[in-house]
Design a protein around this motif. Sequence first.
Motif, PDB file in Angstrom:
ATOM      1  N   GLU A 255       0.823  -1.212   0.000  1.00  0.00           N
ATOM      2  CA  GLU A 255       0.000   0.000   0.000  1.00  0.00           C
ATOM      3  C   GLU A 255       0.864   1.273   0.000  1.00  0.00           C
ATOM      4  OE1 GLU A 255      -4.129   0.544   2.250  1.00  0.00           O
ATOM      5  OE2 GLU A 255      -3.543  -1.126   1.015  1.00  0.00           O
ATOM      6  N   SER A 256       1.943   1.260   0.799  1.00  0.00           N
ATOM      7  CA  SER A 256       2.835   2.438   0.808  1.00  0.00           C
ATOM      8  C   SER A 256       3.415   2.630  -0.594  1.00  0.00           C
ATOM      9  CB  SER A 256       3.994   2.277   1.795  1.00  0.00           C
ATOM     10  OG  SER A 256       3.732   1.356   2.798  1.00  0.00           O
ATOM     11  N   TYR A 257       3.768   1.510  -1.235  1.00  0.00           N
ATOM     12  CA  TYR A 257       4.335   1.592  -2.592  1.00  0.00           C
ATOM     13  C   TYR A 257       3.307   2.191  -3.557  1.00  0.00           C
ATOM     14  CZ  TYR A 257       6.423   0.041  -7.017  1.00  0.00           C
ATOM     15  OH  TYR A 257       6.955   0.001  -8.277  1.00  0.00           O
ATOM     16  N   GLU A 258       2.049   1.758  -3.454  1.00  0.00           N
ATOM     17  CA  GLU A 258       0.995   2.306  -4.324  1.00  0.00           C
ATOM     18  C   GLU A 258       0.800   3.806  -4.069  1.00  0.00           C
ATOM     19  OE1 GLU A 258      -2.069  -1.376  -5.166  1.00  0.00           O
ATOM     20  OE2 GLU A 258      -2.335  -0.233  -3.324  1.00  0.00           O
ATOM     21  N   GLU A 259       0.825   4.176  -2.792  1.00  0.00           N
ATOM     22  CA  GLU A 259       0.655   5.594  -2.446  1.00  0.00           C
ATOM     23  C   GLU A 259       1.801   6.411  -3.047  1.00  0.00           C
ATOM     24  OE1 GLU A 259      -1.645   4.734   1.821  1.00  0.00           O
ATOM     25  OE2 GLU A 259       0.509   5.135   1.803  1.00  0.00           O
ATOM     26  N   TRP A 260       2.963   5.851  -3.033  1.00  0.00           N
ATOM     27  CA  TRP A 260       4.153   6.545  -3.558  1.00  0.00           C
ATOM     28  C   TRP A 260       4.096   6.621  -5.087  1.00  0.00           C
ATOM     29  CZ3 TRP A 260       8.470   4.332  -6.223  1.00  0.00           C
ATOM     30  CH2 TRP A 260       9.589   5.166  -6.318  1.00  0.00           C
ATOM     31  N   LEU A 261       3.629   5.509  -5.704  1.00  0.00           N
ATOM     32  CA  LEU A 261       3.498   5.474  -7.166  1.00  0.00           C
ATOM     33  C   LEU A 261       2.367   6.358  -7.668  1.00  0.00           C
ATOM     34  CD1 LEU A 261       3.524   1.795  -8.535  1.00  0.00           C
ATOM     35  CD2 LEU A 261       5.134   3.633  -9.086  1.00  0.00           C
ATOM     36  N   GLY A 262       1.308   6.422  -6.819  1.00  0.00           N
ATOM     37  CA  GLY A 262       0.108   7.161  -7.214  1.00  0.00           C
ATOM     38  C   GLY A 262      -0.834   6.327  -8.065  1.00  0.00           C
ATOM     39  N   LYS A 263      -0.647   5.017  -8.066  1.00  0.00           N
ATOM     40  CA  LYS A 263      -1.550   4.139  -8.818  1.00  0.00           C
ATOM     41  C   LYS A 263      -1.470   2.711  -8.265  1.00  0.00           C
ATOM     42  CE  LYS A 263       1.764   3.028 -12.406  1.00  0.00           C
ATOM     43  NZ  LYS A 263       2.188   3.030 -13.754  1.00  0.00           N
ATOM     44  N   PRO A 264      -2.476   1.876  -8.569  1.00  0.00           N
ATOM     45  CA  PRO A 264      -2.456   0.516  -8.048  1.00  0.00           C
ATOM     46  C   PRO A 264      -1.257  -0.279  -8.577  1.00  0.00           C
ATOM     47  CG  PRO A 264      -4.629   1.058  -8.960  1.00  0.00           C
ATOM     48  CD  PRO A 264      -3.694   2.151  -9.370  1.00  0.00           C
ATOM     49  N   ALA A 265      -0.806  -1.230  -7.768  1.00  0.00           N
ATOM     50  CA  ALA A 265       0.320  -2.078  -8.185  1.00  0.00           C
ATOM     51  C   ALA A 265       0.139  -3.463  -7.589  1.00  0.00           C
ATOM     52  CB  ALA A 265       1.636  -1.457  -7.698  1.00  0.00           C
ATOM     53  N   THR A 266       0.898  -4.411  -8.095  1.00  0.00           N
ATOM     54  CA  THR A 266       0.844  -5.775  -7.548  1.00  0.00           C
ATOM     55  C   THR A 266       2.098  -6.028  -6.726  1.00  0.00           C
ATOM     56  OG1 THR A 266       2.050  -6.724  -9.387  1.00  0.00           O
ATOM     57  CG2 THR A 266      -0.362  -6.589  -9.628  1.00  0.00           C
ATOM     58  N   GLU A 267       2.059  -7.130  -6.001  1.00  0.00           N
ATOM     59  CA  GLU A 267       3.223  -7.494  -5.204  1.00  0.00           C
ATOM     60  C   GLU A 267       4.437  -7.713  -6.126  1.00  0.00           C
ATOM     61  OE1 GLU A 267       2.362 -10.402  -2.202  1.00  0.00           O
ATOM     62  OE2 GLU A 267       4.390 -10.312  -1.420  1.00  0.00           O
ATOM     63  N   GLU A 268       4.181  -8.281  -7.302  1.00  0.00           N
ATOM     64  CA  GLU A 268       5.279  -8.516  -8.273  1.00  0.00           C
ATOM     65  C   GLU A 268       5.888  -7.185  -8.715  1.00  0.00           C
ATOM     66  OE1 GLU A 268       2.761 -10.795  -7.972  1.00  0.00           O
ATOM     67  OE2 GLU A 268       4.489 -11.952  -7.226  1.00  0.00           O
ATOM     68  N   ASP A 269       5.004  -6.186  -8.954  1.00  0.00           N
ATOM     69  CA  ASP A 269       5.522  -4.854  -9.342  1.00  0.00           C
ATOM     70  C   ASP A 269       6.483  -4.334  -8.276  1.00  0.00           C
ATOM     71  OD1 ASP A 269       3.806  -4.861 -11.520  1.00  0.00           O
ATOM     72  OD2 ASP A 269       2.231  -3.721 -10.477  1.00  0.00           O
ATOM     73  N   PHE A 270       6.022  -4.431  -7.028  1.00  0.00           N
ATOM     74  CA  PHE A 270       6.827  -3.877  -5.933  1.00  0.00           C
ATOM     75  C   PHE A 270       8.145  -4.645  -5.815  1.00  0.00           C
ATOM     76  CE2 PHE A 270       6.716  -2.648  -1.099  1.00  0.00           C
ATOM     77  CZ  PHE A 270       7.708  -1.709  -1.323  1.00  0.00           C
ATOM     78  N   LYS A 271       8.044  -5.983  -5.929  1.00  0.00           N
ATOM     79  CA  LYS A 271       9.264  -6.797  -5.822  1.00  0.00           C
ATOM     80  C   LYS A 271      10.238  -6.451  -6.936  1.00  0.00           C
ATOM     81  CE  LYS A 271       7.672 -10.916  -3.369  1.00  0.00           C
ATOM     82  NZ  LYS A 271       6.997 -12.196  -3.547  1.00  0.00           N
ATOM     83  N   SER A 272       9.708  -6.227  -8.139  1.00  0.00           N
ATOM     84  CA  SER A 272      10.662  -5.956  -9.224  1.00  0.00           C
ATOM     85  C   SER A 272      11.244  -4.544  -9.095  1.00  0.00           C
ATOM     86  CB  SER A 272      10.066  -6.234 -10.612  1.00  0.00           C
ATOM     87  OG  SER A 272       9.044  -5.345 -10.879  1.00  0.00           O
ATOM     88  N   TYR A 273      10.451  -3.606  -8.524  1.00  0.00           N
ATOM     89  CA  TYR A 273      11.019  -2.284  -8.222  1.00  0.00           C
ATOM     90  C   TYR A 273      12.191  -2.431  -7.243  1.00  0.00           C
ATOM     91  CZ  TYR A 273      11.719   2.201  -5.939  1.00  0.00           C
ATOM     92  OH  TYR A 273      12.307   3.320  -5.398  1.00  0.00           O
ATOM     93  N   LEU A 274      11.956  -3.213  -6.203  1.00  0.00           N
ATOM     94  CA  LEU A 274      13.008  -3.378  -5.176  1.00  0.00           C
ATOM     95  C   LEU A 274      14.232  -4.097  -5.748  1.00  0.00           C
ATOM     96  CD1 LEU A 274      10.845  -4.331  -2.037  1.00  0.00           C
ATOM     97  CD2 LEU A 274      11.784  -2.094  -2.639  1.00  0.00           C
ATOM     98  N   ALA A 275      13.969  -5.096  -6.609  1.00  0.00           N
ATOM     99  CA  ALA A 275      15.082  -5.855  -7.193  1.00  0.00           C
ATOM    100  C   ALA A 275      15.943  -4.964  -8.089  1.00  0.00           C
ATOM    101  CB  ALA A 275      14.541  -7.047  -7.977  1.00  0.00           C
ATOM    102  N   GLY A 276      15.356  -3.911  -8.622  1.00  0.00           N
ATOM    103  CA  GLY A 276      16.105  -3.031  -9.522  1.00  0.00           C
ATOM    104  C   GLY A 276      16.940  -1.985  -8.802  1.00  0.00           C
ATOM    105  N   LEU A 277      16.797  -1.904  -7.495  1.00  0.00           N
ATOM    106  CA  LEU A 277      17.552  -0.881  -6.750  1.00  0.00           C
ATOM    107  C   LEU A 277      19.006  -1.297  -6.592  1.00  0.00           C
ATOM    108  CD1 LEU A 277      15.013  -0.229  -3.824  1.00  0.00           C
ATOM    109  CD2 LEU A 277      15.566   1.367  -5.684  1.00  0.00           C
ATOM    110  N   PRO A 278      19.929  -0.326  -6.581  1.00  0.00           N
ATOM    111  CA  PRO A 278      21.334  -0.686  -6.355  1.00  0.00           C
ATOM    112  C   PRO A 278      21.512  -1.252  -4.946  1.00  0.00           C
ATOM    113  CG  PRO A 278      21.041   1.711  -6.338  1.00  0.00           C
ATOM    114  CD  PRO A 278      19.724   1.114  -6.730  1.00  0.00           C
ATOM    115  N   LYS A 279      22.370  -2.260  -4.815  1.00  0.00           N
ATOM    116  CA  LYS A 279      22.593  -2.877  -3.485  1.00  0.00           C
ATOM    117  C   LYS A 279      23.907  -2.404  -2.892  1.00  0.00           C
ATOM    118  CE  LYS A 279      18.817  -5.079  -3.286  1.00  0.00           C
ATOM    119  NZ  LYS A 279      17.801  -4.444  -2.465  1.00  0.00           N
ATOM    120  N   LEU A 280      23.922  -2.220  -1.588  1.00  0.00           N
ATOM    121  CA  LEU A 280      25.154  -1.808  -0.909  1.00  0.00           C
ATOM    122  C   LEU A 280      26.048  -3.032  -0.703  1.00  0.00           C
ATOM    123  CD1 LEU A 280      23.630   0.474   1.899  1.00  0.00           C
ATOM    124  CD2 LEU A 280      24.532   1.176  -0.329  1.00  0.00           C
TER     125      LEU A 280
END
Length: 381
Positions: free
Chosen positions: A101-126
């Motif tokens: 839900e926080s991710y959808e609020e940030w995106l400004g539109k509905p999303a799926t768990e897969e969307d959120f996971k792939s957003y996170l997977a695309g982030l640079p890792k420390l």
Amino acid sequence: MEHYDYLIVGAGLSGMVTAEQLSLKGRSCLIIDQRSHLGGNCFDKPDKNGVMYHVYGPHYFRTSVPRVREYLSRFTEWRAASYRIKVNSQGRLWSFPINLESYEEWLGKPATEEDFKSYLAGLPKLSSINNSRDVIVNAVGEEFFNLFYKGYTRKQWGRAAETLDASVTKRIPIRTCRDDRYFSDDFQALPKFGYTHMFYRIWEAIKRQCPASHMQLDTSLKDIRKSKQIAYDHLLYSGPLDEYFDSRLGELPYRSLRFSLECIGPDKLNNPDHPGFAQPALQVNYAGDEAFTRSVEVKHITGQITPYTNQVWEFPQEYEKGKNEPYYPVPYDEAQALAQKYLAMAKAEPNTTFLGRMALYRYINMDQVVNEALQVSETLK
Ligand code: UDP
């Protein structure tokens, strides 16, 4: 001269649970507390309108340790609680802890768990996680860190997240599903009649099991030592670690809070989105540059039926001995290193046991405190 088997300093969870276990073995305890009530920071009471509040900030009981739940169930019934909070950041409310839900609020539109996971997977890792900022940036990226953690953490601790141990922000779950509960523990509930009531039940058990035990409020360890009227074989100490040793190696840092109680009448409670309540959730966190970090309305979880309510606002501040109370050890390297030195001294102290968040200088939760008190009690004669 009165004699007790144990002098117990602090009538909070550590002291009371240990005293109760010792009373089962027939050991007499004198429990002292420098405050005028038992219960330590769990203390709750009704405000002027009869609405319960947590005097020293919210205490959300939860545990995954069956033994702790079973133990406290001897002294209280429970009321199941959903601990749900919101974060106020950049002028609006957000779902928190971070979830779909926080991710959808940030995106400004509905999303799926897969969307959120792939957003996170695309982030640079420390390459390594060294502090409480790294934990969050690595898990959800800098934007979410800035939105929810950066400002709040600076206010809460008076220092930047980069300088705090990773464990601080690791306390809070991050989920890709819609589960927005603040905790993931198996058991999440409040003592049905409040914490103070539960503590009185513990005290009743102590008196029943060992009538020679006593409690003395408004009394410090110094008072007892000065009076020379009380003898004891063993000391159980749950106050601030360094203060036991007169801070002779230097003062340990603690974080304190100022609490501001606002009692609210029915005339102000007509917001159609949350009628009968002052705010939309149990707790609202403030991530911006307000002086306060959170407002808590426990009526959301006590289930109290009343036309009134209250909010407790928290203003973080430095701990100043004698002026305010210490609530948190501050988890950063230098403080931990100093604490280790004091802990070594504590270990060497004859006939003395240190227990609890302040005396062990560890940021632990209520159930851990109870669990450790139960474990330590087994070792005490
Ligand atoms: N935190 C944050 N933003 C929030 C909630 C928590 O930055 O909205 C960070 C902050 O550093 C806080 C830590 O996470 O001290 C742990 O939060 P928790 O709610 O467990 O704190 P407590 O209830 O123990 O004060």
